[in-house]
Design a protein around this motif. Structure first.
Motif, PDB file in Angstrom:
ATOM      1  N   LYS A  49      39.348  40.904  45.277  1.00 50.04           N
ATOM      2  CA  LYS A  49      38.493  39.730  45.497  1.00 50.04           C
ATOM      3  C   LYS A  49      37.018  40.099  45.382  1.00 50.04           C
ATOM      4  O   LYS A  49      36.240  39.385  44.732  1.00 50.04           O
ATOM      5  CB  LYS A  49      38.771  39.118  46.867  1.00 50.04           C
ATOM      6  CG  LYS A  49      37.931  37.878  47.159  1.00 50.04           C
ATOM      7  CD  LYS A  49      38.207  37.314  48.533  1.00 50.04           C
ATOM      8  CE  LYS A  49      37.436  36.049  48.844  1.00 50.04           C
ATOM      9  NZ  LYS A  49      36.092  35.947  48.355  1.00 50.04           N
ATOM     10  N   ALA A  50      36.608  41.201  46.005  1.00 53.79           N
ATOM     11  CA  ALA A  50      35.199  41.606  45.945  1.00 53.79           C
ATOM     12  C   ALA A  50      34.776  41.908  44.511  1.00 53.79           C
ATOM     13  O   ALA A  50      33.669  41.539  44.100  1.00 53.79           O
ATOM     14  CB  ALA A  50      34.956  42.822  46.840  1.00 53.79           C
ATOM     15  N   ALA A  51      35.640  42.555  43.752  1.00 58.35           N
ATOM     16  CA  ALA A  51      35.316  42.852  42.350  1.00 58.35           C
ATOM     17  C   ALA A  51      35.082  41.555  41.579  1.00 58.35           C
ATOM     18  O   ALA A  51      34.123  41.448  40.799  1.00 58.35           O
ATOM     19  CB  ALA A  51      36.429  43.675  41.704  1.00 58.35           C
ATOM     20  N   HIS A  52      35.923  40.571  41.826  1.00 56.62           N
ATOM     21  CA  HIS A  52      35.760  39.269  41.172  1.00 56.62           C
ATOM     22  C   HIS A  52      34.463  38.603  41.626  1.00 56.62           C
ATOM     23  O   HIS A  52      33.666  38.135  40.802  1.00 56.62           O
ATOM     24  CB  HIS A  52      36.964  38.372  41.483  1.00 56.62           C
ATOM     25  CG  HIS A  52      36.828  36.997  40.912  1.00 56.62           C
ATOM     26  ND1 HIS A  52      36.298  35.956  41.635  1.00 56.62           N
ATOM     27  CD2 HIS A  52      37.122  36.503  39.686  1.00 56.62           C
ATOM     28  CE1 HIS A  52      36.283  34.875  40.886  1.00 56.62           C
ATOM     29  NE2 HIS A  52      36.775  35.181  39.686  1.00 56.62           N
ATOM     30  N   ASP A  53      34.236  38.559  42.936  1.00 54.71           N
ATOM     31  CA  ASP A  53      33.045  37.913  43.493  1.00 54.71           C
ATOM     32  C   ASP A  53      31.755  38.570  43.006  1.00 54.71           C
ATOM     33  O   ASP A  53      30.758  37.883  42.790  1.00 54.71           O
ATOM     34  CB  ASP A  53      33.072  37.947  45.028  1.00 54.71           C
ATOM     35  CG  ASP A  53      34.180  37.091  45.628  1.00 54.71           C
ATOM     36  OD1 ASP A  53      34.819  36.299  44.882  1.00 54.71           O
ATOM     37  OD2 ASP A  53      34.426  37.222  46.839  1.00 54.71           O
ATOM     38  N   GLU A  54      31.773  39.870  42.844  1.00 58.49           N
ATOM     39  CA  GLU A  54      30.575  40.623  42.429  1.00 58.49           C
ATOM     40  C   GLU A  54      30.370  40.600  40.917  1.00 58.49           C
ATOM     41  O   GLU A  54      29.327  41.000  40.429  1.00 58.49           O
ATOM     42  CB  GLU A  54      30.669  42.084  42.887  1.00 58.49           C
ATOM     43  CG  GLU A  54      30.644  42.283  44.381  1.00 58.49           C
ATOM     44  CD  GLU A  54      29.268  42.087  45.000  1.00 58.49           C
ATOM     45  OE1 GLU A  54      28.265  42.027  44.264  1.00 58.49           O
ATOM     46  OE2 GLU A  54      29.198  41.991  46.232  1.00 58.49           O
ATOM     47  N   GLY A  55      31.386  40.170  40.175  1.00 55.07           N
ATOM     48  CA  GLY A  55      31.292  40.198  38.714  1.00 55.07           C
ATOM     49  C   GLY A  55      31.397  41.621  38.177  1.00 55.07           C
ATOM     50  O   GLY A  55      30.800  41.955  37.152  1.00 55.07           O
TER      51      GLY A  55
END
Length: 151
Positions: free
Chosen positions: A105-111
């Motif tokens: 999720k963090a990887a997605h949120d951070e781009g």
């Protein structure tokens, strides 16, 4: 403080904790992947969720919050120092919930363009029963994942 992201070409997410495999993964990234135009987000995942904290007794809640704050401080001190020494630009953030899900999720949120994670080197049977975080990330991420394992 806002960061001018226009000078960075990629965001790299590195999952960290206070273990040797996490430090190895950071150093491996530094030695083999890092470029000055990459911005690094170090993600420290706790396996505590908000519901668990809400359901705990006041004394237990205080202990959970204190322990998490101490762990986060150790992570910030250790990896903040390593980033400063190596000239790697980035920040450290906290993720909550199941670590594998929090990393994806963090990887997605951070781009993020890539995820780097360490591995404790569990055998196949232990991974099956202990649900390896790195296995979860590899199988559920939509971006490349590098799992670093020290031999």
């Amino acid at each position: 403080m806002a960061v001018d992201m226009s000078k960075y070409t990629s965001i790299i997410l590195i999952a960290v904790d206070d273990s040797e495999p996490a430090e190895f993964a950071f150093m491996w990234y530094r030695d083999y992947i890092h470029k000055p135009e990459y911005y690094v987000v170090l993600l420290f995942c706790t396996d505590q969720n908000d519901q668990e904290i809400r359901d705990a007794s006041p004394g237990r809640t205080k202990k959970i919050v204190t322990d998490l704050a101490e762990k986060m401080k150790r992570i910030e001190d250790k990896f903040g120092h390593l980033m400063e020494l190596t000239g790697i630009k980035g920040r450290i953030r906290k993720g909550t919930g199941k670590p594998g899900e929090a990393i994806v999720k963090a990887a997605h949120d951070e781009g993020a363009a890539m995820i780097i994670t360490g591995s404790r080197g569990l055998g196949k049977i232990k991974r099956t029963f202990l649900h390896s975080v790195s296995d979860y990330v590899v199988h559920n991420s939509k971006i490349p994942v590098i799992t670093c394992r020290k031999h």
